[in-house]
Enzyme design. Structure first.
Site, PDB file in Angstrom:
ATOM      1  N   ASP A 263       0.844  -1.189   0.000  1.00  0.00           N
ATOM      2  CA  ASP A 263       0.000   0.000   0.000  1.00  0.00           C
ATOM      3  C   ASP A 263       0.885   1.247   0.000  1.00  0.00           C
ATOM      4  O   ASP A 263       1.700   1.448   0.907  1.00  0.00           O
ATOM      5  CB  ASP A 263      -0.889  -0.049   1.245  1.00  0.00           C
ATOM      6  CG  ASP A 263      -1.692   1.214   1.468  1.00  0.00           C
ATOM      7  OD1 ASP A 263      -1.949   1.944   0.501  1.00  0.00           O
ATOM      8  OD2 ASP A 263      -2.064   1.464   2.629  1.00  0.00           O
TER       9      ASP A 263
ATOM     10  N   ASP B 283      -7.557   5.515  -9.755  1.00  0.00           N
ATOM     11  CA  ASP B 283      -8.982   5.226  -9.845  1.00  0.00           C
ATOM     12  C   ASP B 283      -9.761   6.367  -9.196  1.00  0.00           C
ATOM     13  O   ASP B 283      -9.502   6.711  -8.044  1.00  0.00           O
ATOM     14  CB  ASP B 283      -9.280   3.906  -9.132  1.00  0.00           C
ATOM     15  CG  ASP B 283     -10.655   3.368  -9.490  1.00  0.00           C
ATOM     16  OD1 ASP B 283     -11.630   4.138  -9.435  1.00  0.00           O
ATOM     17  OD2 ASP B 283     -10.744   2.171  -9.821  1.00  0.00           O
TER      18      ASP B 283
ATOM     19  N   LYS C 265     -18.528   6.999  -7.342  1.00  0.00           N
ATOM     20  CA  LYS C 265     -19.692   7.087  -6.469  1.00  0.00           C
ATOM     21  C   LYS C 265     -19.336   7.784  -5.160  1.00  0.00           C
ATOM     22  O   LYS C 265     -18.288   7.528  -4.578  1.00  0.00           O
ATOM     23  CB  LYS C 265     -20.248   5.695  -6.200  1.00  0.00           C
ATOM     24  CG  LYS C 265     -20.800   5.029  -7.467  1.00  0.00           C
ATOM     25  CD  LYS C 265     -21.345   3.645  -7.177  1.00  0.00           C
ATOM     26  CE  LYS C 265     -21.873   3.001  -8.455  1.00  0.00           C
ATOM     27  NZ  LYS C 265     -22.375   1.636  -8.213  1.00  0.00           N
TER      28      LYS C 265
ATOM     29  N   THR D 129       0.183   6.201 -22.487  1.00  0.00           N
ATOM     30  CA  THR D 129      -0.132   4.781 -22.414  1.00  0.00           C
ATOM     31  C   THR D 129      -1.402   4.481 -23.199  1.00  0.00           C
ATOM     32  O   THR D 129      -2.154   5.395 -23.581  1.00  0.00           O
ATOM     33  CB  THR D 129      -0.325   4.351 -20.952  1.00  0.00           C
ATOM     34  OG1 THR D 129      -1.504   5.000 -20.440  1.00  0.00           O
ATOM     35  CG2 THR D 129       0.876   4.753 -20.099  1.00  0.00           C
TER      36      THR D 129
ATOM     37  N   TYR E 278      -4.052   3.314 -22.049  1.00  0.00           N
ATOM     38  CA  TYR E 278      -5.208   3.720 -21.261  1.00  0.00           C
ATOM     39  C   TYR E 278      -5.487   5.214 -21.437  1.00  0.00           C
ATOM     40  O   TYR E 278      -6.643   5.627 -21.524  1.00  0.00           O
ATOM     41  CB  TYR E 278      -4.967   3.392 -19.792  1.00  0.00           C
ATOM     42  CG  TYR E 278      -4.790   1.920 -19.536  1.00  0.00           C
ATOM     43  CD1 TYR E 278      -5.886   1.062 -19.520  1.00  0.00           C
ATOM     44  CD2 TYR E 278      -3.526   1.377 -19.335  1.00  0.00           C
ATOM     45  CE1 TYR E 278      -5.729  -0.285 -19.293  1.00  0.00           C
ATOM     46  CE2 TYR E 278      -3.350   0.020 -19.106  1.00  0.00           C
ATOM     47  CZ  TYR E 278      -4.462  -0.808 -19.086  1.00  0.00           C
ATOM     48  OH  TYR E 278      -4.298  -2.146 -18.876  1.00  0.00           O
ATOM     49  N   GLU E 279      -4.430   6.008 -21.473  1.00  0.00           N
ATOM     50  CA  GLU E 279      -4.639   7.427 -21.721  1.00  0.00           C
ATOM     51  C   GLU E 279      -5.218   7.651 -23.111  1.00  0.00           C
ATOM     52  O   GLU E 279      -6.103   8.486 -23.310  1.00  0.00           O
ATOM     53  CB  GLU E 279      -3.320   8.196 -21.565  1.00  0.00           C
ATOM     54  CG  GLU E 279      -3.467   9.693 -21.709  1.00  0.00           C
ATOM     55  CD  GLU E 279      -2.200  10.462 -21.393  1.00  0.00           C
ATOM     56  OE1 GLU E 279      -2.171  11.677 -21.631  1.00  0.00           O
ATOM     57  OE2 GLU E 279      -1.227   9.840 -20.906  1.00  0.00           O
TER      58      GLU E 279
END
Length: 299
Positions: free
Chosen positions: A173, A196, A200, A270, A272-273
């Protein structure tokens, strides 16, 4: 206390899930869906910098990730066995395999065999940014925190191919690692890219960028040290901007009219970007500096 490097066949290396965008965070079966349809909420009063900050098993805090257990593929298993002893650093754990025991301390000079500027990445994922930037800056040292073993294994291969031998990975972590493994002024830079957003409202306590983390980062950065952040979700960008603006130990750098910084040219784009941009989302960069340099200069 000596912190030993982890062997590739370490029994702790149980399969885990990949991250999103090379970050330290992920979605879970009951986690937010990344649709971004919840309005942003104020982070004021949220004090969840990370979990495992003490030995209390019942009150160990809120983590910004939840692990799953998909298996590594064959090539990832081979990468862990072949490269684990070179790149992985084992740290003392508290109550879980991703926790960090209070009282632990990392000695970068012992790990790297030299004293050099140190950069830490929260959620190094598959190592896209670490491999690219570390290979271009052999004069600096880098440590990535990542909790998902398939992503860790992929990053080992990427680091090896890039010849980035000035990098180490810690499977733990990141918030707890920052608190326990490093002391005041130890870091030259910190990166938090595409974490992330936990859309919500009931999940906002899981967001890695929080008031507690901002205070912790301000203490761990050297005077003038930098915190680089990026996201492709506007509500999370607004949240981060609000959190960082409220932290007196940090000051913005190169901020435009809306508070955001220009894109960092050394950060590779990347897949994802690319997907975020293709979906019509705007990538927001933030850049903050430890305020002590400004105070000392002004004095």
């Amino acid at each position: 206390m000596t912190i030993q490097t982890r062997q590739g066949d370490d029994p702790l290396a149980t399969p885990d899930a990949p991250t999103r965008q090379g970050d330290d965070l992920l979605a879970t079966p009951d986690a937010p869906t990344r649709q971004g349809d919840d309005p942003p909420a104020t982070p004021e009063g949220d004090h969840s910098a990370g979990a495992h900050r003490g030995g209390d098993r019942l009150h160990r805090g809120v983590v910004s990730f939840v692990r799953r257990s998909p298996r590594m593929n064959t090539s990832q298993e081979h990468a862990m066995a072949r490269l684990g002893s070179r790149y992985l650093v084992d740290v003392p754990h508290d109550t879980t395999s991703t926790s960090v025991a209070p009282g632990s301390r990392l000695d970068p000079t012992e790990i790297f065999g030299r004293r050099a500027p140190l950069t830490v990445e929260i959620g190094s994922g598959s190592g896209d940014v670490l491999a690219s930037v570390a290979a271009a800056h052999p004069e600096r040292d880098f440590i990535g925190f990542e909790v998902y073993l398939p992503s860790v294994a992929s990053s080992l291969t990427r680091l090896d191919h890039a010849g980035a031998h000035n990098v180490r990975i810690i499977i733990a972590d990141a918030a707890a690692g920052l608190e326990h493994l490093f002391g005041p002024g130890d870091l030259d830079e910190l990166w938090t890219f595409f974490a992330d957003p936990w859309h919500k409202k009931r999940h906002h306590k899981r967001r890695i960028v929080s008031p507690d983390l901002a205070r912790l980062v301000a203490s761990r950065l050297r005077p003038g040290g930098l915190w680089r952040l990026a996201t492709d979700w506007q509500d999370y960008a607004d949240w981060m901007l609000d959190v960082l603006t409220r932290e007196p130990g940090l000051v913005p750098v190169d901020a435009g009219p809306e508070g955001y910084a220009p894109r960092w040219s050394e950060r590779p784009i990347t897949r994802y970007e690319k997907k975020g941009v293709a979906a019509g989302r705007t990538v927001r960069d933030l850049l903050y500096r430890n305020a002590r340099e400004a105070e000392e200069t002004a004095g």
